[in-house]
Write an enzyme that holds these catalytic residues in place. Sequence first.
Site, short mmCIF file in Angstrom:
data_model
loop_
_atom_site.label_atom_id
_atom_site.label_comp_id
_atom_site.label_asym_id
_atom_site.label_seq_id
_atom_site.Cartn_x
_atom_site.Cartn_y
_atom_site.Cartn_z
N ASP A 58 0.79 -1.23 -0.04
CA ASP A 58 0.10 -0.03 -0.07
C ASP A 58 0.83 1.08 -0.04
O ASP A 58 1.80 1.62 0.88
CB ASP A 58 -0.90 -0.08 1.20
CG ASP A 58 -2.04 1.08 1.15
OD1 ASP A 58 -1.78 2.09 0.39
OD2 ASP A 58 -2.82 0.98 1.66
N HIS B 190 -0.36 4.24 0.05
CA HIS B 190 -1.01 5.68 0.58
C HIS B 190 -0.30 6.11 1.93
O HIS B 190 -0.65 5.57 2.87
CB HIS B 190 -2.43 5.40 0.84
CG HIS B 190 -3.24 4.89 -0.16
ND1 HIS B 190 -3.45 3.63 -0.70
CD2 HIS B 190 -3.97 5.57 -1.02
CE1 HIS B 190 -4.50 3.71 -1.61
NE2 HIS B 190 -4.55 5.00 -2.00
C1 B12 Z 1 -4.70 9.95 -2.59
C2 B12 Z 1 -5.20 8.68 -3.15
C3 B12 Z 1 -4.36 7.93 -3.82
C4 B12 Z 1 -2.92 8.50 -4.22
C5 B12 Z 1 -2.15 8.01 -2.99
C6 B12 Z 1 -1.01 8.93 -3.14
C7 B12 Z 1 0.01 8.54 -1.82
N1 B12 Z 1 1.25 8.02 -2.37
O1 B12 Z 1 -0.51 8.62 -0.63
C8 B12 Z 1 -2.74 7.59 -5.48
C9 B12 Z 1 -3.32 8.20 -6.72
C10 B12 Z 1 -1.22 7.03 -5.59
C11 B12 Z 1 -3.68 6.25 -5.38
C12 B12 Z 1 -3.46 4.96 -5.65
C13 B12 Z 1 -4.12 3.92 -5.31
N2 B12 Z 1 -5.57 3.89 -4.98
CO1 B12 Z 1 -5.99 5.38 -3.80
N3 B12 Z 1 -7.03 6.90 -2.85
C14 B12 Z 1 -6.49 7.91 -2.61
C15 B12 Z 1 -7.62 8.98 -1.95
C16 B12 Z 1 -8.22 9.70 -2.99
C17 B12 Z 1 -7.35 9.57 -0.77
C18 B12 Z 1 -6.33 8.87 0.33
C19 B12 Z 1 -5.91 9.93 1.17
O2 B12 Z 1 -4.94 10.56 1.04
N4 B12 Z 1 -6.83 10.59 2.23
C20 B12 Z 1 -6.31 11.63 3.32
C21 B12 Z 1 -5.98 11.11 4.35
C22 B12 Z 1 -5.55 12.27 5.37
O3 B12 Z 1 -6.97 10.34 4.99
P1 B12 Z 1 -6.57 8.94 5.35
O4 B12 Z 1 -5.57 8.10 4.54
O5 B12 Z 1 -7.93 8.07 5.56
O6 B12 Z 1 -6.29 9.15 6.94
C23 B12 Z 1 -6.86 9.58 8.15
C24 B12 Z 1 -7.72 8.51 8.81
O7 B12 Z 1 -8.20 7.60 8.05
C25 B12 Z 1 -6.57 8.06 9.88
N5 B12 Z 1 -6.05 7.07 9.71
C26 B12 Z 1 -5.46 6.36 8.56
N6 B12 Z 1 -4.72 5.25 8.74
C27 B12 Z 1 -4.65 5.00 10.19
C28 B12 Z 1 -4.43 3.94 10.93
C29 B12 Z 1 -4.34 3.99 12.28
C30 B12 Z 1 -4.10 3.31 13.29
C31 B12 Z 1 -5.41 5.14 13.05
C32 B12 Z 1 -5.67 5.30 14.39
C33 B12 Z 1 -5.82 6.23 12.09
C34 B12 Z 1 -5.42 6.30 10.44
O8 B12 Z 1 -5.59 9.13 9.88
C35 B12 Z 1 -5.99 10.07 8.72
C36 B12 Z 1 -6.54 11.14 9.54
O9 B12 Z 1 -6.81 12.37 8.89
C37 B12 Z 1 -8.47 7.68 -1.69
C38 B12 Z 1 -10.00 8.15 -1.67
C39 B12 Z 1 -10.36 8.85 -0.24
N7 B12 Z 1 -10.50 8.16 0.72
O10 B12 Z 1 -10.44 9.80 -0.30
C40 B12 Z 1 -8.24 6.81 -2.58
C41 B12 Z 1 -8.34 5.30 -2.14
C42 B12 Z 1 -7.82 4.92 -0.90
N8 B12 Z 1 -7.59 4.54 -3.45
C43 B12 Z 1 -8.01 3.43 -3.60
C44 B12 Z 1 -7.50 2.55 -4.66
C45 B12 Z 1 -8.08 1.20 -5.13
C46 B12 Z 1 -6.06 2.89 -5.14
C47 B12 Z 1 -5.58 2.06 -6.08
C48 B12 Z 1 -5.48 0.59 -5.96
C49 B12 Z 1 -5.94 2.27 -7.31
C50 B12 Z 1 -5.72 1.29 -8.46
N9 B12 Z 1 -6.26 0.35 -8.66
O11 B12 Z 1 -4.78 1.75 -9.33
C51 B12 Z 1 -3.98 2.48 -5.98
C52 B12 Z 1 -3.00 1.96 -4.77
C53 B12 Z 1 -1.70 1.73 -5.38
C54 B12 Z 1 -0.87 1.28 -4.05
N10 B12 Z 1 0.28 0.45 -4.52
O12 B12 Z 1 -1.28 1.50 -3.06
C55 B12 Z 1 -9.25 2.83 -2.98
C56 B12 Z 1 -9.25 2.09 -1.98
C57 B12 Z 1 -10.49 1.16 -1.94
C58 B12 Z 1 -10.78 0.15 -0.84
N11 B12 Z 1 -10.15 0.48 0.21
O13 B12 Z 1 -11.66 -0.73 -0.85
C59 B12 Z 1 -9.78 4.34 -2.65
C60 B12 Z 1 -10.75 4.51 -1.65
C61 B12 Z 1 -10.58 5.18 -3.63
C62 B12 Z 1 -11.40 4.37 -4.74
N12 B12 Z 1 -12.42 4.10 -3.94
O14 B12 Z 1 -10.96 3.79 -5.60
N13 B12 Z 1 -4.72 6.54 -4.07
#
Ligand code: B12
Lengths: 141, 141, 492, 492
Positions: free
Chosen positions: B17, B19
Amino acid sequence: MDAKRRPTVVLGTIGHDAHIVGSSILRIALEEAGFNVVFLGAVVPPEEFIDAARESAADAILVSSLYGMARIDCQDFGAKCAEAGLSKVKLYLGGILVTDPEKWEETEKLFKGYGFHRVYPPQTKTDVAIADLKSDLGVPA
Amino acid sequence: MDAKRRPTVVLGTIGHDAHIVGSSILRIALEEAGFNVVFLGAVVPPEEFIDAARESAADAILVSSLYGMARIDCQDFGAKCAEAGLSKVKLYLGGILVTDPEKWEETEKLFKGYGFHRVYPPQTKTDVAIADLKSDLGVPA
Amino acid sequence: MLAGIPLSMKQWDWDYFLEQRKSVLSLWPTGTELQGEEAIAAGIEYHKAQPWWKYASRRNERSMEEGRIQIVPQVGHALVNQTVEHMQCSEDLKPDRWYVLTDTYTRKSEYAKAQDAVDRSKRDGFSYLNGYPLAAHGVAGARAVNECTRAAVGTDNNDEDARLPWEIALAGGWTWGTIKSIEELIQHSRDYPVDRNIHNQQYIDRLAAHYTENGIPILRRASANLPGWDSLGFKVTVSLLEVLLSAAQGVKHIDLSLGIGMNLVQDTAAIQALRNLSREYLDRMGRQDVKIYSWTYFFLGDWPLQRGQMVGQLSWNAAVSALAGVCGMYIKSPDEATTTPTGEGFREAMEICGQVVRLVAGQRLPEGEDLLVERAMIESEVRAVVDKVMEMGEGDIAVGACRAFQAGVIDTMFSPYRYLKGKVKVVRDANGALRYLDHGHMPLPREVVEYHKASIARREAREGTKADVKWIVREATWASRSMIDEVAERTY
Amino acid sequence: MLAGIPLSMKQWDWDYFLEQRKSVLSLWPTGTELQGEEAIAAGIEYHKAQPWWKYASRRNERSMEEGRIQIVPQVGHALVNQTVEHMQCSEDLKPDRWYVLTDTYTRKSEYAKAQDAVDRSKRDGFSYLNGYPLAAHGVAGARAVNECTRAAVGTDNNDEDARLPWEIALAGGWTWGTIKSIEELIQHSRDYPVDRNIHNQQYIDRLAAHYTENGIPILRRASANLPGWDSLGFKVTVSLLEVLLSAAQGVKHIDLSLGIGMNLVQDTAAIQALRNLSREYLDRMGRQDVKIYSWTYFFLGDWPLQRGQMVGQLSWNAAVSALAGVCGMYIKSPDEATTTPTGEGFREAMEICGQVVRLVAGQRLPEGEDLLVERAMIESEVRAVVDKVMEMGEGDIAVGACRAFQAGVIDTMFSPYRYLKGKVKVVRDANGALRYLDHGHMPLPREVVEYHKASIARREAREGTKADVKWIVREATWASRSMIDEVAERTY
Ligand code: B12
Ligand code: B12
C-alpha cells in the site's frame, strides 16, 4: 372526422395551475404539425375546456396539469364531457400528475378511470403526443 | 510503561500500500502530541513493523491500510507480534479497511480477530486516535 | 385589467392601513383573533423576545461579515407536523432560513378548500396540499413551525391576495417574505387586476414597515422567480420595480433575489446590475437607509428526470451563485423534478450545494470583458424600461406599472396573465445565455437589441439553422434532455 | 537508488527493444504466446481491423472538432466478466474511453499472487483484487474487455514494471496507456531504482511508437495523478518531463492530463502552462509532429464520506475542467470515498458530470489578471526545474531525472519514495490555491517563492494564525470535512 377540415384541438392547463410553458410548447408544436389549436392558456376551469370544445367542434381536448392537484381538478372531467355530449372527443392528459413517480401504472389507471383516453408521464415529448393524435384522429402522418 | 520515557509508537502503511498521506498526518499529529514516533512510511512489510517495535521497545504499533487489501496483509499480524514476544504492545489498525461500508461492525470484528486492539473506520480524526493511545498507555491527557 | 382602486406608490398612512385591515382579518376565522391594534402590539412583543438569529435581515449582515454564503432549503405540507418533520431533517445542518411555500388554495384565498384538504390530510396521514396553508393553521400553527428551528422562517407571499397569510406569519414570529407586486401576475395569475394586486402588496409592505419602525427588522425579498426561459434583463426590471414599490412603503431590508438562467457570465452580470441599479434608484428616491443583499434562486426551468443529471444541475446552480458572490441562495432538491420536495431530499441538496460552496471558497468570476459588456447591456435595458414605467406614471411607479402592462412595455414569452401582450420571444445563444429573438413592444435601446441579435446570429452560423419557434420548442427541454437521447444522436 | 542501467533518452533501436522483449515475455505464461516479432505483426493486424473510434487519439481529434468534452469512467475487477459487467452499466451513455486500472499485485509484477486471487474470486464470485489483472487474463481477456464496448480501452501503466501488461494490452486491441516514467516512483514506489523505472517506461513507449509507425495511432497519457495536496507547478514539471521522455521514443499522440487541486484559477493556469510548455519544449526537440491534448483528472485528495458532499465535489471537478476548456476529464464516482468503484456508481457519475458539462457549454474562464499571473508563475517555476534537470543530465532528461531525485531538485510533501528528500511543505491559501510553505531544494525562481509566501501571508492575516504543520494536518481533511462538524462551530 371530415377530411377537408384541419383537425382541431382544445389545449390548456387546468384548475388553478399556472404552469403554462408546457402547454405553450405543445401549442407551437401542434400548430407546426398542422393542427388547428384553440389555446386557453393556464388557470382554466374545466367548464371552459368543454365550452371551447363544443364551440370549435374539437376532435380532442388536451389537458395539462403540473402543480400536483390533478387528482382533484380532473376527477369528473370525463363525466362532464359526456354530459356535454362530447363523448366522441378524445381526452388527453399530461404534465406532472404523479404523486409517487415509482408507481406510474397506478397513476395512469387512476386518470383513465376519470375518463381520459391517453395519460402521459412527466416530460413526454411533443412528437409523441402528436403521433398519438394523428393515429387517434386518423390524420395521415 | 515507564513514566519518565516518552511513549513510543511505530507507524506506517502496510503491505504494497502506497497511501502515505494518512500516516504522515498521523505522524505530525502524534509528534505534536508528544509521542516518540518511529515512522516507517508506506509500502512496509509486516515484519518491518515488528522489528522496529522490538528495537524501539515501542508501546504501540499503528498500522494504516487504505488500498483494499488489508484483509490479506493483516491476517496474521497479531500472531506474528505474539511470536516476536510483543504481546504487551498495543496494536491499532485504521484507514479504509471496509469492503462493504454498511457493515462496519463485521469489519471491526474481523480485524480484531486478527489481533488488533483497536480498529478504526474510514477518516477517523487524529485526535480520536491520540486520545485512545493516551488512555491505553496511561499517558496523562 | 384594472379594478379602479385609487393607487399611488406613496407610503400608506397608518389609519388607511388599519381601515383596510378590518376586512382582511375577517376573510377567515383565524384572522379574527388578530382584530385590533393590540394584536399587532402583541405580535411585536413576541418578536422582541426572539434572538437576533431568527431574523433574515440580521443573518444577512452577519454572514456577509463572515464571508459565508447562506443556503436556503424549502418546505410546505398540509399539516404542521408534516412541515415540522421535513424541517427537522436538516436542523443539524443549521440552515439560515426556511423558505415556506403556501399551497395553491391558500394562494387563491380559497381558505375553505384549504381547510378541507387539511382535514382530509389529518384523516389519511398524507399531504393533500402542495404547500403549507398559513391561514388554515393560524397563528398557533405559524408559531409551532417557527419554534421548531433556529432558522429565520419566512414565506413566499404568492398569488393574488396574501394579506391575511402575512398577518398570520408576522404574528407567528416569521421574519421575512417575498414581494409580489408585479411578478405575481406574470407568474401565476390569469386576470387579476394589476392595481388590486399592487394594493394588496402595499398592505403587506406597510405592515412589515410598521414592525420595522418598532424595532423588528422584517426583511422583504424581491424574488424574480420567473421561468428560466425569461430574459435576465426582464427579471431585473421586475425586481427593481418591486424593490422601489416596497421601499416606498417604508421597508428597510430587501433581498435582491434573482432566478438564474444558468449562464455564468450573464447571471453574474444580472446580479451585479440589479444591485447597482437598486442602490442608484433607491438613493435617488432618498432611501439611502434601505439595506440590500444579492441572492439567487435556482433555475426555474426544465429539471432533468434522471437523478444524476438533476444533481449535476443543482451543483452548477450553486457554483454559479457562489462564483457570482451572492449573500445566499435558494436551492432545489434532487427529487423535485417530479414530486413535491421531501425533507431528506433537501438535506442531501444542502450537502451537495454546501460542498460546492465550500470548494468555491473565496473565488469569484473575474471582471473580464464579457462580464463588463453583458452587465452594461442589462443595465441599459433595465434603465430604459423602468424610466419608461416612471414616465407613464408621471413619476409614480404604481400607476406606471398598470399602464406599462397594457402598453406591452412589460411583457414576456410564457405567462398565464391575459393582459400581457405576449409578443416577446427569447432563445438561448451558443453558450446558453438568454437572448431576445423578438422584444415586442418593450422600449429596448437599439444597442441592446443589436447585441442580442448578434449573439443569436453567431449561434445560427455555428448550427447552420435560422432562429425560430423550433428553437423555442427545443430549448423548452434544453436542460432536462436525457443524456441517452443526446448520445444516441452521435454516430460513433 | 540506481541499478546502474546504461540510460539515455534517445529512441531505442528496434533490435535493442526486441532483445529486451524476450525476458519481458517470459515473466509469465501469458507472455509466451507473444514471443517473436510475428506476434507484434499479428497484434497490428488485429488493430487494423478496428474502426477509428476505438482509438483515443482519433476521438481526441474528433471531439475537439465537435467542441465536445469527453468524460471518462474507470473500471477494474479481478475477473473479466466482473469488469465487463461494470462497463456494460454505462455503455448506452457511450463513454469515449474506459480507464482500466490494474490491481496492486499486477502492479508489483506479482503475477502468481494475482492469478491466485483470480482463482479465489472465481470460486467465491467476489473480486479479491482492487483492479483488473491484465497479465493473468492474457490477450484473450484483454480482447474480451476490448470487444464489449465501443469505447477506446486503455490502462494505467502503474507501478514499477508494466512492460508485460502493456504488451498484452496492445495485443488485446487497447489503444492508450499512461506514462509513468517519474510519477510512478513518487506515487507508489518505496525504493525502486529510478533508472530501471525510466528504462521500463522507455520499453512501453518504444512499443507504442512501433505501432504508430505502422499506422496504429496509440496514445500515451501524462497523468499527473499526484496527490491533491501537491503543488500544481510540481505536477506540471513531472508531466512535462514525461511528455519529453515519451516523445523521444517516438510517441506521436500525448494527453496532458492534470490531477486538479480544485482552485479554478490555479487549475486553469496549470492546464494552460502545461500545454504551452509542452508545445514549446517539444518543438525545440524537433517534435512538431507530436499532437497534444489537455485533460484533467479529478482531485486525488480527501473525498467526503457523506454522499451528498462527494457528489457536490464531483460536480465542482467537472465544472473546473469544463471552464478550463479541456478536451476531456477522468471522473470519480459517488461511492468511491470508501470502496472500490462500482458500475452503477460510475453511471451516475457520468450523468452528474455530463449535466455540468452540458450546462457550462461553451463558457470558459475569462483571461483575467489572476489567471495571467498564476500561469506566468507556474511557467517560470516549471522552466527553472526542467531546465535544471536538463542541465544535470547534460541535455539528457533520462540521466538528469536520476540526478534530480538525489539532489532534491524533484521533491514533494507526501511520498512513499525513500530517495526523495521530502523537504517540501505545501499549504492552501485563502481561496484554496496550493502554495509552497517550504520548497526544499527545488530551484524555484525568487519571484515564485515570494508570490507563494505573499498569498500564504494573506491567509495568515485573515485567520490571525501562522502557517505551520498544523495547517497541513487540518488541510488533510480540507475537502472531506463533514458539514455537521463544520456548522457545529457556528454559535448560532
Ligand atoms: C490520494 C489517493 C491515492 C494516491 C495516493 C498517493 C500516496 N502515495 O499517498 C494514489 C493516486 C497514488 C492512489 C493510488 C491507489 N489508490 Co487510492 N486513494 C487516494 C484517496 C483519493 C485519498 C487518500 C488520502 O490520502 N486521504 C487523506 C488522508 C489524510 O486520509 P486517510 O488516509 O483516510 O487517513 C486519515 C484517517 O483514516 C486516519 N488513519 C489512517 N490510517 C490510520 C491508522 C490508524 C491506526 C489510525 C488510528 C488512524 C488512521 O488518519 C488520517 C486522519 O486524517 C482515496 C479516496 C479517499 N478516501 O479520499 C483513494 C483510495 C484509498 N484509493 C483506492 C485505490 C483502489 C487505489 C489503487 C489501488 C487504485 C488502482 N487500482 O490503481 C492505487 C493503490 C496503489 C498502491 N500500491 O497503493 C481506493 C481504496 C478502495 C478500498 N479500500 O476498497 C480509494 C478509497 C479510492 C477508490 N474508491 O478507488 N490513491
Ligand atoms: C417553471 C416552474 C414553475 C413556474 C411556472 C411559471 C409558469 N407560469 O409557467 C412557477 C415558479 C410560477 C411555479 C410555481 C409553482 N410550482 Co412549479 N415548477 C416549474 C418547473 C421548474 C418547470 C415546469 C416547466 O415549465 N417545464 C418545462 C415544460 C416544457 O415541461 P412540461 O410542463 O412538463 O411539459 C412538457 C411535457 O410534460 C408535455 N406536456 C405537458 N402537459 C401536457 C399535456 C398533454 C395532454 C400532453 C400530451 C403533453 C403534455 O409537453 C411538454 C413537452 O416538452 C417544475 C419542475 C420541473 N418539472 O422541471 C416545477 C413544478 C411543476 N412546480 C411545482 C409546484 C409545487 C409549484 C407550486 C405549487 C409551488 C408552490 N407551492 O408555490 C407553484 C404553483 C402555483 C400555481 N398556481 O400553479 C412542482 C409540482 C409537484 C407535483 N406535481 O407534485 C414541480 C414539479 C416542482 C417541485 N417539485 O416543486 N413553477
